[in-house]
Design an enzyme around this catalytic site. Structure first.
Site, PDB file in Angstrom:
ATOM      1  N   GLU A 250      -3.066 -15.114  19.128  1.00 23.14           N
ATOM      2  CA  GLU A 250      -3.336 -15.343  17.698  1.00 23.14           C
ATOM      3  C   GLU A 250      -2.960 -16.790  17.423  1.00 23.14           C
ATOM      4  O   GLU A 250      -1.781 -17.126  17.384  1.00 23.14           O
ATOM      5  CB  GLU A 250      -2.494 -14.391  16.846  1.00 23.14           C
ATOM      6  CG  GLU A 250      -2.793 -12.923  17.059  1.00 23.14           C
ATOM      7  CD  GLU A 250      -4.123 -12.495  16.452  1.00 23.14           C
ATOM      8  OE1 GLU A 250      -4.611 -13.163  15.527  1.00 23.14           O
ATOM      9  OE2 GLU A 250      -4.686 -11.504  16.940  1.00 23.14           O
ATOM     10  N   CYS A 284      -1.226 -19.042   8.818  1.00 20.66           N
ATOM     11  CA  CYS A 284      -2.373 -19.309   9.690  1.00 20.66           C
ATOM     12  C   CYS A 284      -3.693 -19.114   8.955  1.00 20.66           C
ATOM     13  O   CYS A 284      -4.669 -19.802   9.222  1.00 20.66           O
ATOM     14  CB  CYS A 284      -2.318 -18.416  10.915  1.00 20.66           C
ATOM     15  SG  CYS A 284      -2.080 -16.670  10.511  1.00 20.66           S
TER      16      CYS A 284
HETATM   17  P1  NDP Z   1       3.989 -23.097  18.757  1.00 18.78           P
HETATM   18  O1  NDP Z   1       2.764 -22.891  19.537  1.00 18.78           O
HETATM   19  O2  NDP Z   1       4.634 -24.425  18.776  1.00 18.78           O
HETATM   20  O3  NDP Z   1       5.112 -22.058  19.195  1.00 18.78           O
HETATM   21  C1  NDP Z   1       4.901 -20.655  19.194  1.00 18.78           C
HETATM   22  C2  NDP Z   1       5.923 -19.999  20.100  1.00 18.78           C
HETATM   23  O4  NDP Z   1       5.665 -20.354  21.449  1.00 18.78           O
HETATM   24  C3  NDP Z   1       7.357 -20.406  19.806  1.00 18.78           C
HETATM   25  O5  NDP Z   1       8.202 -19.293  19.963  1.00 18.78           O
HETATM   26  C4  NDP Z   1       7.611 -21.438  20.896  1.00 18.78           C
HETATM   27  O6  NDP Z   1       8.976 -21.588  21.175  1.00 18.78           O
HETATM   28  C5  NDP Z   1       6.870 -20.816  22.058  1.00 18.78           C
HETATM   29  N1  NDP Z   1       6.521 -21.723  23.153  1.00 18.78           N
HETATM   30  C6  NDP Z   1       6.465 -23.082  23.154  1.00 18.78           C
HETATM   31  N2  NDP Z   1       6.051 -23.532  24.374  1.00 18.78           N
HETATM   32  C7  NDP Z   1       5.829 -22.438  25.140  1.00 18.78           C
HETATM   33  C8  NDP Z   1       5.361 -22.233  26.477  1.00 18.78           C
HETATM   34  N3  NDP Z   1       5.027 -23.240  27.273  1.00 18.78           N
HETATM   35  N4  NDP Z   1       5.233 -20.963  26.922  1.00 18.78           N
HETATM   36  C9  NDP Z   1       5.535 -19.916  26.128  1.00 18.78           C
HETATM   37  N5  NDP Z   1       5.978 -20.048  24.864  1.00 18.78           N
HETATM   38  C10 NDP Z   1       6.116 -21.286  24.368  1.00 18.78           C
HETATM   39  O7  NDP Z   1       3.618 -22.647  17.264  1.00 18.78           O
HETATM   40  P2  NDP Z   1       4.493 -22.789  15.956  1.00 18.78           P
HETATM   41  O8  NDP Z   1       5.770 -22.037  16.146  1.00 18.78           O
HETATM   42  O9  NDP Z   1       4.566 -24.219  15.557  1.00 18.78           O
HETATM   43  O10 NDP Z   1       3.639 -21.955  14.899  1.00 18.78           O
HETATM   44  C11 NDP Z   1       2.645 -22.488  14.080  1.00 18.78           C
HETATM   45  C12 NDP Z   1       1.273 -22.167  14.637  1.00 18.78           C
HETATM   46  O11 NDP Z   1       1.119 -20.760  14.729  1.00 18.78           O
HETATM   47  C13 NDP Z   1       0.139 -22.638  13.748  1.00 18.78           C
HETATM   48  O12 NDP Z   1      -0.858 -23.228  14.538  1.00 18.78           O
HETATM   49  C14 NDP Z   1      -0.386 -21.341  13.121  1.00 18.78           C
HETATM   50  O13 NDP Z   1      -1.724 -21.400  12.728  1.00 18.78           O
HETATM   51  C15 NDP Z   1      -0.166 -20.383  14.232  1.00 18.78           C
HETATM   52  N6  NDP Z   1      -0.125 -19.032  13.705  1.00 18.78           N
HETATM   53  C16 NDP Z   1      -1.172 -18.192  13.975  1.00 18.78           C
HETATM   54  C17 NDP Z   1      -1.210 -16.914  13.439  1.00 18.78           C
HETATM   55  C18 NDP Z   1      -2.330 -15.972  13.721  1.00 18.78           C
HETATM   56  O14 NDP Z   1      -2.188 -14.785  13.427  1.00 18.78           O
HETATM   57  N7  NDP Z   1      -3.456 -16.418  14.259  1.00 18.78           N
HETATM   58  C19 NDP Z   1      -0.130 -16.435  12.563  1.00 18.78           C
HETATM   59  C20 NDP Z   1       0.910 -17.404  12.366  1.00 18.78           C
HETATM   60  C21 NDP Z   1       0.904 -18.650  12.912  1.00 18.78           C
HETATM   61  P3  NDP Z   1       9.830 -22.678  20.362  1.00 18.78           P
HETATM   62  O15 NDP Z   1       9.470 -22.573  18.907  1.00 18.78           O
HETATM   63  O16 NDP Z   1      11.208 -22.248  20.605  1.00 18.78           O
HETATM   64  O17 NDP Z   1       9.437 -23.992  20.950  1.00 18.78           O
END
Ligand code: NDP
Length: 515
Positions: A250, A284
């Site tokens: 997502e 999102c």
């Molecule tokens: P990120 O992609 O930066 O992070 C998401 C999660 O992935 C965090 O827990 C992060 O950890 C973790 N992560 C980072 N690097 C890795 C890796 N290499 N492997 C596995 N996990 C990893 O997103 P954001 O937290 O900034 O969230 C915002 C984004 O989420 C926006 O683009 C938004 O549109 C999207 N979103 C989509 C939704 C949907 O339903 N389609 C709903 C809500 C949000 P850490 O934060 O600790 O670095």
């Protein structure tokens, strides 16, 4: 998230233990807690515990698991003030954004998956047109995959981060959840709640940590449910592909709103204001850009600007205090400022807002931009902030063309008094969900799939697919005991039976006219 990592050792004058992650209240700048930054070895240990705990949980059956989920539903309601306080403290969002979109969602979701999950996963008796299986019992069965990894973002720590654990658990899996390093406290609280509700030890574990902890988790699970940015989503998909495990993604969005000339302009303006600014635009499926047919453009812009100008932004002090809360993730502020500056530099006008507020906490003024076009980042890249760019279009065709001029395809909305025309336009927009005379509301319909088209994701949450993805399918064919000793087509091959079989196929599949 390198910036956060670099900042971690010293923030606001507090020296942090190198192995701990500080959790900041974005509305005040205070550090409110620290959580462990788990290593890959610790994640491996958790995975072993999760696997060991899973068979007992599966053996609870649907009824046993539903009982725990329904207890959790009541637990969320009984503990709502504490959960809201935790969510608000780690995100800086308003009381209302936490109450409506997180508590409201969780309450509904625990009940929905407890009651509807068993139906979605019940054995299906299949009928077949295949003559070779006539008289046999054909069953499609879903069984839990085993150990599920859920990785979530920071914008809704309960709804679209922890929320995905609920169907995964209901399906009979054990789960390890890796919350965003920015907002880990809500997941820890919910896990405590589920334990109180009778969830067996280690069926749900919370792996706090940074990106590396998330990456380590993918190495151990049977399926990964990821919500986050498209950039990280690609990395997750690659890691899952290497292990050949399923991934449900997502990802980001740039949701368009189309306002046709016959729309109820007051309703359209209210929806544009609310669904672009709600949760400070950090949703999102928030409205990220608007296309308005020329005859309604001036009136729509005037109404939206007036409504946005009235919004109060700042530190939430309980119910009714402000409409727009904090920017949760520090680097997001730079993206929002960059998108506004880029638009202005290319000729856009700011009708209201446009700046970060002064003083403590991280806030951005609710902003309306006009004279925008697709050369600007605010129209093509995800801003994820309280900004609303509005563009004039000559007709619905131009609106649809521009709406589809995006790598994203998460949500969309169309406003028109002619609902048939509105629906026809909605069907032309390349998005996983489209609302006519509404926006974002599809997310609350747990019976409908919610997932992105194009670079907004793969797979979906909610609906039948939202729980079946946590299972493998097993096809079962049962032959009755009074069957023949062997089938006609078996050895030894004989000319007479082979010819009879060929005749049977011609009879079954070869009759009728040819074009
Ligand atoms: P990120 O992609 O930066 O992070 C998401 C999660 O992935 C965090 O827990 C992060 O950890 C973790 N992560 C980072 N690097 C890795 C890796 N290499 N492997 C596995 N996990 C990893 O997103 P954001 O937290 O900034 O969230 C915002 C984004 O989420 C926006 O683009 C938004 O549109 C999207 N979103 C989509 C939704 C949907 O339903 N389609 C709903 C809500 C949000 P850490 O934060 O600790 O670095």
């Amino acid at each position: 998230m390198a910036t956060v990592e670099q900042e971690a050792p010293e923030r606001n004058g507090i020296i942090q233990d190198a192995g701990a992650i500080p959790v900041e209240n974005p509305a005040t700048g205070e550090i409110i807690a620290t959580v462990p930054d788990l290593s890959p070895e610790q994640v491996a240990e958790m995975a072993a515990k999760g696997r060991a705990a899973q068979p007992e949980w599966e053996a609870y059956g649907f009824d046993g698991r539903a009982r725990v989920m329904l207890r959790a539903q009541k637990w969320v309601m009984d503990n709502a003030p504490k959960i809201v306080e935790t969510i608000c403290a780690e995100t800086g969002k308003t009381f209302e954004d936490a109450e409506l979109a997180e508590i409201g969602y969780a309450g509904a979701a625990f009940g929905f998956w407890a009651k509807d999950g068993p139906g979605y996963l019940a054995d299906e008796r299949i009928k077949s047109s295949q003559v070779l299986v006539k008289g046999k019992k054909l069953i499609l069965r879903y069984r839990p995959l085993g150990l599920i990894g859920v990785i979530g973002p920071w914008n809704y720590p309960l709804t679209n981060s922890f929320g995905d654990c609920i169907p995964a658990l209901m399906a009979g899996n054990s789960v390890i959840m890796k919350p965003s390093e920015i907002t880990p406290l809500t997941s820890l609280l919910l896990a405590e709640g589920l334990r109180e509700c009778g969830l067996p030890e280690n069926v749900l574990q919370i792996a706090t940590g940074r990106g590396a902890t998330g990456a380590a988790l993918i190495e151990h699970v049977d399926m990964i449910m990821f919500t986050g940015s498209t950039k990280t989503g690609r990395k997750v998909a690659e890691a899952a592909a290497k292990r050949l495990i399923p991934a449900s993604l997502e990802l980001g969005g740039k949701d368009p709103m189309i306002v046709l000339a016959d729309a109820d302009v007051e309703r359209a303006a209210n929806f544009a204001t609310y669904y672009s600014m709600q949760n400070a635009g950090q949703t999102c499926i928030s409205i990220e850009r608007v296309y308005v047919e020329e005859p309604l453009y001036d009136e729509f812009v005037a109404k939206v600007s007036e409504k946005v100008r009235e919004l109060r932004v700042g530190k939430p002090e309980g119910p009714g205090s402000v409409e727009v809360g904090a920017i949760t993730f520090p680097p997001q502020m730079e993206i929002i400022k960059d998108h506004v500056a880029d638009a202005v530099q290319k000729g856009a006008r700011v009708l209201t807002g446009g700046n970060q507020t002064a003083g403590a906490g991280r806030f951005f003024e609710p902003t309306v931009l006009v004279d925008v076009d697709h050369t600007m980042k605010c129209m093509t890249e995800e801003t994820f902030g309280p900004t609303l760019p509005i563009m004039k279009v000559s007709d619905a065709d131009e609106a649809v063309r521009l709406a589809n001029d995006s790598v994203y395809g998460l949500g969309a909305s169309v406003f028109s008094r002619d609902t048939e025309r509105g629906e026809a336009v909605a069907r032309r927009v390349q998005a996983g969900a489209a609302n006519v005379n509404d926006a974002m509301i599809n997310y609350t319909v747990l019976e409908l799939p919610m997932g992105g088209a194009k670079s907004s994701g793969l797979g979906s949450r909610h609906g039948a697919g939202g729980i079946r993805k946590y299972c493998s399918q097993q096809a079962i064919v049962v032959t009755p005991k009074l069957a023949m000793k062997k089938e006609l087509f078996m050895y030894p091959y004989k000319s007479r039976t082979s010819k009879a079989l060929a005749g049977l196929f011609r009879f079954l599949y070869g009759r009728g006219q040819r074009d």
